[in-house]
Design a protein around this motif. Structure first.
Motif, PDB file in Angstrom:
ATOM      1  N   GLY A 274       0.845  -1.184   0.000  1.00 48.81           N
ATOM      2  CA  GLY A 274       0.000   0.000   0.000  1.00 48.81           C
ATOM      3  C   GLY A 274       0.883   1.237   0.000  1.00 48.81           C
ATOM      4  N   LEU A 275       0.426   2.266  -0.670  1.00 50.09           N
ATOM      5  CA  LEU A 275       1.186   3.519  -0.735  1.00 50.09           C
ATOM      6  C   LEU A 275       0.246   4.698  -0.496  1.00 50.09           C
ATOM      7  CD1 LEU A 275       3.401   3.087  -3.940  1.00 50.09           C
ATOM      8  CD2 LEU A 275       4.178   3.110  -1.584  1.00 50.09           C
ATOM      9  N   TYR A 276       0.748   5.716   0.172  1.00 50.52           N
ATOM     10  CA  TYR A 276       0.003   6.954   0.263  1.00 50.52           C
ATOM     11  C   TYR A 276      -0.145   7.538  -1.136  1.00 50.52           C
ATOM     12  CZ  TYR A 276       0.625   6.913   5.310  1.00 50.52           C
ATOM     13  OH  TYR A 276       0.589   6.571   6.631  1.00 50.52           O
TER      14      TYR A 276
ATOM     15  N   ARG B 266       2.260   7.406  -5.206  1.00 46.42           N
ATOM     16  CA  ARG B 266       1.833   6.507  -6.282  1.00 46.42           C
ATOM     17  C   ARG B 266       2.319   6.988  -7.637  1.00 46.42           C
ATOM     18  NH1 ARG B 266      -4.193   5.923  -3.742  1.00 46.42           N
ATOM     19  NH2 ARG B 266      -3.512   4.709  -1.946  1.00 46.42           N
ATOM     20  N   GLY B 267       2.399   6.050  -8.572  1.00 45.75           N
ATOM     21  CA  GLY B 267       2.771   6.391  -9.945  1.00 45.75           C
ATOM     22  C   GLY B 267       4.263   6.528 -10.185  1.00 45.75           C
ATOM     23  N   ARG B 268       5.084   6.112  -9.255  1.00 43.14           N
ATOM     24  CA  ARG B 268       6.543   6.228  -9.380  1.00 43.14           C
ATOM     25  C   ARG B 268       7.236   4.877  -9.524  1.00 43.14           C
ATOM     26  NH1 ARG B 268       8.011  10.863  -4.894  1.00 43.14           N
ATOM     27  NH2 ARG B 268       6.125  12.084  -5.197  1.00 43.14           N
ATOM     28  N   GLY B 269       6.466   3.801  -9.535  1.00 43.83           N
ATOM     29  CA  GLY B 269       7.051   2.469  -9.662  1.00 43.83           C
ATOM     30  C   GLY B 269       7.545   1.878  -8.355  1.00 43.83           C
ATOM     31  N   LEU B 270       7.287   2.547  -7.238  1.00 47.40           N
ATOM     32  CA  LEU B 270       7.787   2.070  -5.947  1.00 47.40           C
ATOM     33  C   LEU B 270       7.137   0.755  -5.523  1.00 47.40           C
ATOM     34  CD1 LEU B 270       7.840   5.476  -4.046  1.00 47.40           C
ATOM     35  CD2 LEU B 270       9.795   4.236  -5.000  1.00 47.40           C
ATOM     36  N   ALA B 271       5.829   0.639  -5.693  1.00 52.54           N
ATOM     37  CA  ALA B 271       5.148  -0.596  -5.295  1.00 52.54           C
ATOM     38  C   ALA B 271       5.614  -1.768  -6.148  1.00 52.54           C
ATOM     39  CB  ALA B 271       3.635  -0.433  -5.392  1.00 52.54           C
ATOM     40  N   THR B 272       5.762  -1.537  -7.442  1.00 53.73           N
ATOM     41  CA  THR B 272       6.228  -2.607  -8.333  1.00 53.73           C
ATOM     42  C   THR B 272       7.628  -3.056  -7.921  1.00 53.73           C
ATOM     43  OG1 THR B 272       4.903  -1.737 -10.148  1.00 53.73           O
ATOM     44  CG2 THR B 272       6.704  -3.242 -10.732  1.00 53.73           C
ATOM     45  N   ARG B 273       8.492  -2.119  -7.653  1.00 50.63           N
ATOM     46  CA  ARG B 273       9.857  -2.441  -7.241  1.00 50.63           C
ATOM     47  C   ARG B 273       9.849  -3.209  -5.917  1.00 50.63           C
ATOM     48  NH1 ARG B 273      14.625  -4.154  -8.304  1.00 50.63           N
ATOM     49  NH2 ARG B 273      16.288  -3.240  -7.088  1.00 50.63           N
TER      50      ARG B 273
END
Length: 99
Positions: free
Chosen positions: A18-20, A24-31
């Motif tokens: 989960g991200l605030y 979002r939209g920076r590829g952090l969750a995917t990474r």
């Protein structure tokens, strides 16, 4: 990441994230999913599972970008909530698109 949980078969690993909104939209969750999947494989995990609420297309997109494929819809016994499952075999090195 959990190696045990409701509905998981032996060898399956639950991956959640989960991200605030501002992150979002920076590829952090995917990474993060890619990194935790690699770790789970090194610890004996055979298949990673991401459970996504059907009304959350952004989370489903993260799963697909991390190399997960649709694995059906499951219902949690405790409260009846339905989740779309995305799965990834951790025993093979699957190329993925990260952005």
């Amino acid at each position: 990441m959990r190696f045990t949980g409701e509905g998981l078969a032996p060898g399956q690993v639950n991956v959640a994230y989960g991200l605030y909104p501002s992150w979002r939209g920076r590829g952090l969750a995917t990474r993060a999913v890619l990194l935790v999947s690699r770790y789970a494989a090194s610890e004996g995990g055979e298949e990673a599972v991401i459970q996504v609420e059907p009304e959350n297309p952004g989370s489903a997109a993260v799963a697909r970008r991390a190399g997960f494929t649709p694995g059906g819809r499951q219902k949690h016994a405790k409260d009846g909530t339905r989740f779309d499952w995305y799965v990834r075999d951790l025993r093979v090195d699957t190329p993925v698109t990260t952005c």
